[in-house]
Design a protein around this motif. Structure first.
Motif, mmCIF file in Angstrom:
data_model
loop_
_atom_site.group_PDB
_atom_site.id
_atom_site.type_symbol
_atom_site.label_atom_id
_atom_site.label_comp_id
_atom_site.label_asym_id
_atom_site.label_seq_id
_atom_site.Cartn_x
_atom_site.Cartn_y
_atom_site.Cartn_z
ATOM 1 N N ASN A 761 20.072 76.155 -3.617
ATOM 2 C CA ASN A 761 19.516 76.549 -4.924
ATOM 3 C C ASN A 761 19.925 77.983 -5.275
ATOM 4 O O ASN A 761 19.647 78.922 -4.517
ATOM 5 N N LYS A 762 20.581 78.168 -6.409
ATOM 6 C CA LYS A 762 20.996 79.479 -6.896
ATOM 7 C C LYS A 762 20.258 79.870 -8.177
ATOM 8 O O LYS A 762 20.582 80.897 -8.787
ATOM 9 N N THR A 763 19.257 79.052 -8.565
ATOM 10 C CA THR A 763 18.643 79.243 -9.885
ATOM 11 C C THR A 763 17.290 79.939 -9.815
ATOM 12 O O THR A 763 17.002 80.831 -10.609
ATOM 13 N N ASN A 764 16.442 79.527 -8.874
ATOM 14 C CA ASN A 764 15.083 80.087 -8.800
ATOM 15 C C ASN A 764 14.602 80.043 -7.353
ATOM 16 O O ASN A 764 15.393 79.781 -6.440
ATOM 17 N N SER A 765 13.323 80.277 -7.136
ATOM 18 C CA SER A 765 12.757 80.339 -5.777
ATOM 19 C C SER A 765 11.852 79.155 -5.479
ATOM 20 O O SER A 765 11.014 79.216 -4.580
ATOM 21 N N HIS A 799 22.918 57.551 -11.774
ATOM 22 C CA HIS A 799 23.504 58.780 -12.304
ATOM 23 C C HIS A 799 24.176 59.595 -11.182
ATOM 24 O O HIS A 799 23.868 59.431 -10.001
ATOM 25 N N CYS A 800 25.116 60.469 -11.604
ATOM 26 C CA CYS A 800 25.718 61.453 -10.691
ATOM 27 C C CYS A 800 25.199 62.835 -11.075
ATOM 28 O O CYS A 800 25.002 63.130 -12.266
ATOM 29 N N PHE A 801 25.010 63.666 -10.069
ATOM 30 C CA PHE A 801 24.509 65.015 -10.320
ATOM 31 C C PHE A 801 25.446 66.027 -9.680
ATOM 32 O O PHE A 801 25.907 65.843 -8.553
ATOM 33 N N PHE A 802 25.721 67.113 -10.433
ATOM 34 C CA PHE A 802 26.592 68.170 -9.943
ATOM 35 C C PHE A 802 25.985 69.505 -10.352
ATOM 36 O O PHE A 802 25.420 69.630 -11.445
ATOM 37 N N TYR A 803 26.122 70.509 -9.496
ATOM 38 C CA TYR A 803 25.451 71.795 -9.695
ATOM 39 C C TYR A 803 26.491 72.908 -9.579
ATOM 40 O O TYR A 803 27.054 73.134 -8.507
ATOM 41 N N SER A 804 26.787 73.587 -10.709
ATOM 42 C CA SER A 804 27.825 74.621 -10.694
ATOM 43 C C SER A 804 27.718 75.455 -11.964
ATOM 44 O O SER A 804 27.023 75.083 -12.918
ATOM 45 N N ASP A 805 28.414 76.573 -11.979
ATOM 46 C CA ASP A 805 28.471 77.439 -13.167
ATOM 47 C C ASP A 805 29.553 76.893 -14.097
ATOM 48 O O ASP A 805 30.717 77.258 -13.992
ATOM 49 N N PHE A 806 29.150 76.028 -15.013
ATOM 50 C CA PHE A 806 30.105 75.343 -15.877
ATOM 51 C C PHE A 806 30.687 76.255 -16.954
ATOM 52 O O PHE A 806 31.878 76.214 -17.237
ATOM 53 N N ASP A 807 29.856 77.090 -17.555
ATOM 54 C CA ASP A 807 30.326 77.905 -18.689
ATOM 55 C C ASP A 807 30.702 79.333 -18.279
ATOM 56 O O ASP A 807 30.881 80.207 -19.126
ATOM 57 N N ASP A 813 24.618 75.737 -13.632
ATOM 58 C CA ASP A 813 24.176 74.759 -14.620
ATOM 59 C C ASP A 813 23.976 73.411 -13.944
ATOM 60 O O ASP A 813 24.392 73.183 -12.803
ATOM 61 N N PHE A 814 23.344 72.476 -14.671
ATOM 62 C CA PHE A 814 22.952 71.179 -14.132
ATOM 63 C C PHE A 814 23.716 70.087 -14.892
ATOM 64 O O PHE A 814 23.536 69.924 -16.100
ATOM 65 N N ILE A 815 24.576 69.355 -14.180
ATOM 66 C CA ILE A 815 25.516 68.428 -14.800
ATOM 67 C C ILE A 815 25.135 67.006 -14.394
ATOM 68 O O ILE A 815 25.007 66.697 -13.203
ATOM 69 N N PHE A 816 24.974 66.140 -15.390
ATOM 70 C CA PHE A 816 24.628 64.744 -15.158
ATOM 71 C C PHE A 816 25.656 63.849 -15.843
ATOM 72 O O PHE A 816 26.052 64.101 -16.984
ATOM 73 N N ASP A 826 21.627 74.192 -19.106
ATOM 74 C CA ASP A 826 21.520 75.482 -18.437
ATOM 75 C C ASP A 826 20.156 75.587 -17.763
ATOM 76 O O ASP A 826 19.361 74.636 -17.780
ATOM 77 N N ARG A 827 19.857 76.714 -17.169
ATOM 78 C CA ARG A 827 18.634 76.868 -16.386
ATOM 79 C C ARG A 827 17.375 76.781 -17.243
ATOM 80 O O ARG A 827 16.293 76.501 -16.734
ATOM 81 N N GLN A 828 17.539 77.014 -18.579
ATOM 82 C CA GLN A 828 16.399 76.864 -19.493
ATOM 83 C C GLN A 828 16.328 75.469 -20.103
ATOM 84 O O GLN A 828 15.604 75.238 -21.068
ATOM 85 N N LYS A 829 17.110 74.535 -19.565
ATOM 86 C CA LYS A 829 17.171 73.147 -20.012
ATOM 87 C C LYS A 829 17.777 73.002 -21.403
ATOM 88 O O LYS A 829 17.584 71.987 -22.080
ATOM 89 N N ASN A 830 18.555 74.022 -21.831
ATOM 90 C CA ASN A 830 19.292 73.896 -23.085
ATOM 91 C C ASN A 830 20.566 73.088 -22.846
ATOM 92 O O ASN A 830 21.251 73.277 -21.837
ATOM 93 N N LEU A 831 20.883 72.203 -23.776
ATOM 94 C CA LEU A 831 22.082 71.384 -23.637
ATOM 95 C C LEU A 831 23.326 72.213 -23.940
ATOM 96 O O LEU A 831 23.460 72.780 -25.025
ATOM 97 N N LEU A 832 24.225 72.285 -22.986
ATOM 98 C CA LEU A 832 25.519 72.945 -23.203
ATOM 99 C C LEU A 832 26.584 71.941 -23.636
ATOM 100 O O LEU A 832 27.543 72.298 -24.315
ATOM 101 N N LEU A 833 26.400 70.669 -23.216
ATOM 102 C CA LEU A 833 27.343 69.616 -23.563
ATOM 103 C C LEU A 833 26.587 68.298 -23.530
ATOM 104 O O LEU A 833 25.820 68.035 -22.601
#
Length: 915
Positions: A761-765, A799-807, A813-816, A826-833
């Motif tokens: 986990n690189k996003t929170n604690s 589903h497939c899940f991937f975790y990386s800095d996409f942008d 970020d969280f990729i499904f 993104d970490r605030q659950k905003n859709l980037l794509l």
């Protein structure tokens, strides 16, 4: 009775009068008709100045302009050039005004000739239009005033009874001038040019009376966009102001090349086609006369490298006759004495007898080729090619002449029976065939098929051989293949240039003023794929073909583009592995007949070996002996394999597994000391641990899980602790340490999604590990076993899940991917794509990076097999259509900035260039 006679006499008299009038009218018309036979209506080309280099006839200039401006993408691209854009604006404005004016509408449908001539060292354009009988000449003046507005100042000056009108136009330095003579409207910006036209009409000695011109004039097409006439005799003085001194030396005297050419112009959306005939002089010898023999079907493109960007091919026919004709040309053009001297003295200077030993070897084709030419590299990428009459005889003869102490060998040629040899240095090809072959002096050579290839650089020849045997010749180049559909395969003299790839070399051929224009507009010129020029001897003239291709969708070809063919359909995905000798990547694939293949960076199958079973899982690179030499390790259901770079089994491998494997191995190197551990699950639900000798690791407890394990074992470290993670087919998760002891157990049931893995986990604690469960929820795990979750959206269990800095904003970020959807949060659950596909997405290849484009998501559509690629801006199309039926992998095969995508379909392994 007397009264009746009187009336009759009167009727007869009236009849006589009518007959006389009719006779007079017929006589008048007949006389004028006969006069018209002796004094036909003057044509525009009758007024063309004698120093005109080129003139263009437009039968319907308005229609040609409409075709260019409204239906040609090619013209739209050219309008990005400042000078062309200015011309386009002027003509568009003029066309609009013509449509609103009766005289203008009449003018734009009249036959127009545009001539380019050289006046006092400056190129001038002259326009000559044939006017119809109902054209109101005074209306032309009114139209000119309308075009130029109230600022119009028209001055008149008489020249030999012709009134020349001078009009000030603020946009131009010189006044616009025009006059009407007989039925012609003559216009331009140079007074001398217009006066020259008037003189030409007065003297009655038009260019059309020249025999060579009449020959090509008779071949002119009718239903074309324009007819272009080129006068070689007038062209040479202009070359000095355009070409660089070096290119002037190579091209020689253009005036002696031929006499006249006529080319029919056909404009298409993405092509310019010019074809017609070229005539040579009836009174002297032109260079083109050297090729007066049956057109030749060239085959040199079948051996040239795929990245050949410039090619000149000469059909020599019978070599002795060709050289005799060439001497006759030199006798007229000057240079025969120098030519004879250079051949005579060549043996004493360079140690090779041209007349007695080299010339008898030469067949019917010679060529000059440049690969990926750019600036100062051109000489290193230059080659001369000679077709041989007898390759075996040439091998012996040239071997006798070769330098005995330089049998050059290349490690890249170890698979081929080739030694690169070297003839004594000297300008052999230039000496025989002229200055176009200037620069080939080192004379490294090979004989490939029945061709002798001479180069300055032995590396060129290595590339030549690898390209030929890797089936990456110019004929195999997709772009050249489609381009060559529009040019003849039978010709006497041919030139081909890949404009897109040759702009630096092209600019070096011109004077600085012209080169600056080309460099400034390079972004436009790269969309013009290529140009070809051909001369073929037919009907005592030379059929001439010029083809220019506009192709903004040019499919990039790279040294590592290829396709390889296996014996049976490929099974599973391809793998990229590193070659420890070259540093390049190679490809490993397996086919359905249990054969393993190693394919190098150029698409050559280096070796193939049979296996006892189908492989399970991935192939890993290891340095088993800690000597920086790489081996490849993988497993089948019953065996563990370790294979070296040359396709040999290492040590006592393959090793029989203690229990039939249900998953692919995972390879760990705990302390980065190359003490590898191979973890694999058995059908007895135990987790086994092997070392690099294929033996089970002592101290490993062989933990047992509740159900079958099909996913590879995962290994992560956090804060100095190892976590070996096993997920069984029910989604239950087990956490172990290096000894196979339980590290911790989740406090509540965690049913992990079958296509998800764990990440630090690189996003929170909330927890040091994250993954997703079968409800599509994001799950956090603490080192104490606590589990919490959060929901981004609703996703299925597949589903497939991937975790990386996409942008690339330094936050993960969280990729499904799920059925037909790709969603990135993104970490605030905003859709980037957020993308919905019309087809189901069956394979998620994860993230990779393209230089200059950033992180890329890659997926495959189930039905079509098409590869879809996404960056942070959304889906984009790669340069070529990519599809396949297996998962794909990406990497830089040549260890450079080029990213390759490897995918398979059937028994073919495809390699595509992405950037």
């Amino acid at each position: 009775m007397a009264k009746g006679k009187s009336v009759g006499n009167m009727l007869r008299f009236a009849g006589y009068i009518v007959a006389v009038i009719i006779t007079a009218v017929v006589f008048y018309l007949a006389v004028n008709f006969l006069r018209s036979l002796h004094k036909p209506q003057i044509e525009a080309i009758d007024a063309v100045p004698p120093n005109a280099i080129v003139f263009i006839e437009f039968s319907n200039p308005g229609g040609t302009w409409e075709k260019l401006s409204e239906r040609s993408a090619l013209w739209g691209e050219l309008c990005r050039i400042k000078e062309v854009c200015g011309l386009n604006s002027i003509v568009a404005t003029l066309d609009s005004l013509m449509s609103e004016n009766t005289t203008g509408e009449l003018l734009k449908n009249q036959k127009l000739t545009a001539a380019i001539s050289r006046e006092n060292g400056v190129h001038e354009v002259l326009f000559i239009m044939e006017l119809s009988q109902n054209t109101d000449v005074s209306g032309i003046d009114r139209f000119v005033k309308q075009v130029n507005g109230e600022r119009s100042i028209i001055l008149n000056r008489e020249y030999k009874k012709a009134m020349i009108r001078y009009v000030n136009i603020p946009a131009f330095d010189q006044p616009f001038q025009y006059t009407t003579v007989n039925n012609l409207l003559i216009a331009g910006f140079n007074e001398n040019s217009i006066q020259s036209c008037i003189d030409r009409l007065e003297k009655g000695n038009p260019v059309v009376q020249r025999p060579e011109f009449l020959k090509v004039r008779a071949t002119a097409g009718k239903n074309v966009d324009a007819n272009i006439y080129f006068h070689f005799g007038a062209a040479h003085p202009s070359m000095a102001g355009i070409l660089s001194p070096f290119c002037l030396d190579i091209t020689g005297n253009a005036g002696n090349f031929a006499s006249w050419s006529e080319l029919d112009l056909i404009i298409k959306n993405d092509e310019i086609l010019l074809n017609g005939y070229t005539a040579t002089s009836d009174t002297t010898t032109n260079y083109l006369d050297v090729f007066r023999h049956e057109p030749h079907q060239g085959e040199v493109t079948s051996i040239l490298p795929y990245n050949t960007t410039f090619l000149t091919v000469l059909s020599t026919g019978e070599i002795e006759r060709y050289l005799d004709e060439y001497r006759q040309y030199l006798n007229v053009a000057g240079g025969l004495a120098e030519y004879n001297r250079s051949i005579t003295e060549y043996p004493s200077i360079h140690g090779a007898d041209l007349e007695n030993r080299i010339i008898p070897l030469i067949g019917d084709e010679v060529a000059l080729a440049i690969t990926s030419a750019s600036g100062n590299e051109t000489r290193e990428n230059l080659a001369g090619i000679i077709r041989l009459k007898d390759a075996e005889k040439a091998f012996i003869t040239l071997g006798d002449l070769s330098l005995k102490d330089i049998p050059l060998e290349s490690p890249d040629l170890k698979d081929y029976d080739y030694n690169i040899k070297k003839l004594p240095e000297g300008n052999l090809m230039e000496c025989l065939f002229g200055p176009v072959f200037h620069g080939i002096t080192e004379n490294y050579y090979i004989i490939l098929k029945d061709y002798l290839v001479l180069a300055n650089n032995p590396e060129y020849l290595v590339h030549q051989i690898n390209s030929f045997y890797g089936q990456k010749t110019l004929d195999d180049n997709y772009n050249f293949e489609t381009f060559s559909d529009n040019i003849s395969d039978r010709t006497n003299l041919q030139l081909y240039c890949n404009i897109r790839k040759s702009i630096p070399a092209i600019t070096s051929c011109f004077q600085p003023s012209v080169a600056d224009i080309l460099r400034t507009n390079q972004s436009t010129l790269v969309n013009f794929e290529g140009i070809a020029l051909q001369f073929s001897y037919i009907n005592n003239m030379f059929f001439t073909n010029v083809y220019i291709k506009y192709n903004p969708e040019y499919r990039e070809v790279n040294p590592s583009n290829w396709e390889a063919v296996t014996d049976a359909p490929v099974s599973g995905k391809p793998f990229l592995i590193r070659d420890h000798i070259t540093g390049r990547l190679k490809v490993i694939v397996f086919d359905e007949m249990n054969t393993m293949y190693l394919i190098d960076h150029e698409g050559r199958i280096k070796w193939k070996i049979p296996l006892m079973q189908q492989p399970v899982g991935d192939v890993f690179m290891v340095d088993a002996f800690k000597n920086r030499k790489i081996q490849y390790i993988f497993n089948t259901a019953d065996y563990l394999y370790l294979i070296d770079l040359n396709g040999n089994y290492v040590g006592n491998f393959p090793v029989k597994l203690a229990s039939k494997a249900t998953n692919g191995i995972s390879v760990t190197d705990y302390d980065k000391l190359k003490d590898y551990r191979i973890l694999v699950a058995g059908e007895d639900n135990r987790i086994y641990n092997y070392d690099m000798d294929g033996k089970q690791v002592e101290g490993w407890s062989k933990p047992i899980v509740s159900h079958k394990v099909v996913m590879p074992v995962e290994y992560l470290t956090d804060k100095g602790k190892d976590y070996i993670i096993v997920t069984d087919e029910t989604g239950s998760v087990y956490f172990y340490n290096r000894r196979g002891e339980t590290r911790f157990s989740p406090e509540k049931a965690l049913v992990k999604a079958s296509n998800s893995v764990f990440y630090i986990n690189k996003t929170n604690s909330k927890g040091f590990l994250i993954t997703t469960d079968r409800q599509g929820r994001l799950c956090y795990l603490t080192s104490g076993g606590s589990v919490s979750d959060t929901q981004f959206d609703v996703f299925s269990a597949e589903h497939c899940f991937f975790y990386s800095d996409f942008d690339n904003n330094q936050a993960f970020d969280f990729i499904f991917t799920d059925n037909q959807r790709i969603a990135v949060f993104d970490r605030q659950k905003n859709l980037l794509l957020d993308y919905y596909s019309p087809e189901k997405l069956i394979e998620f290849a994860g993230l990779f990076e393209i230089p200059g484009r950033g992180k890329i998501i890659g997926v495959i559509s189930e039905e079509s097999g098409k590869v879809l690629l996404f960056d942070k801006s959304g889906m984009f199309e790669p340069l070529s259509y990519i599809s396949g039926k297996t998962p794909f992998v990406t990497g830089s095969l040549n260890n450079d900035d080029h990213i390759n995508l490897i995918i398979c379909e059937g028994n073919k392994v495809y390699n595509y260039l992405l950037n």
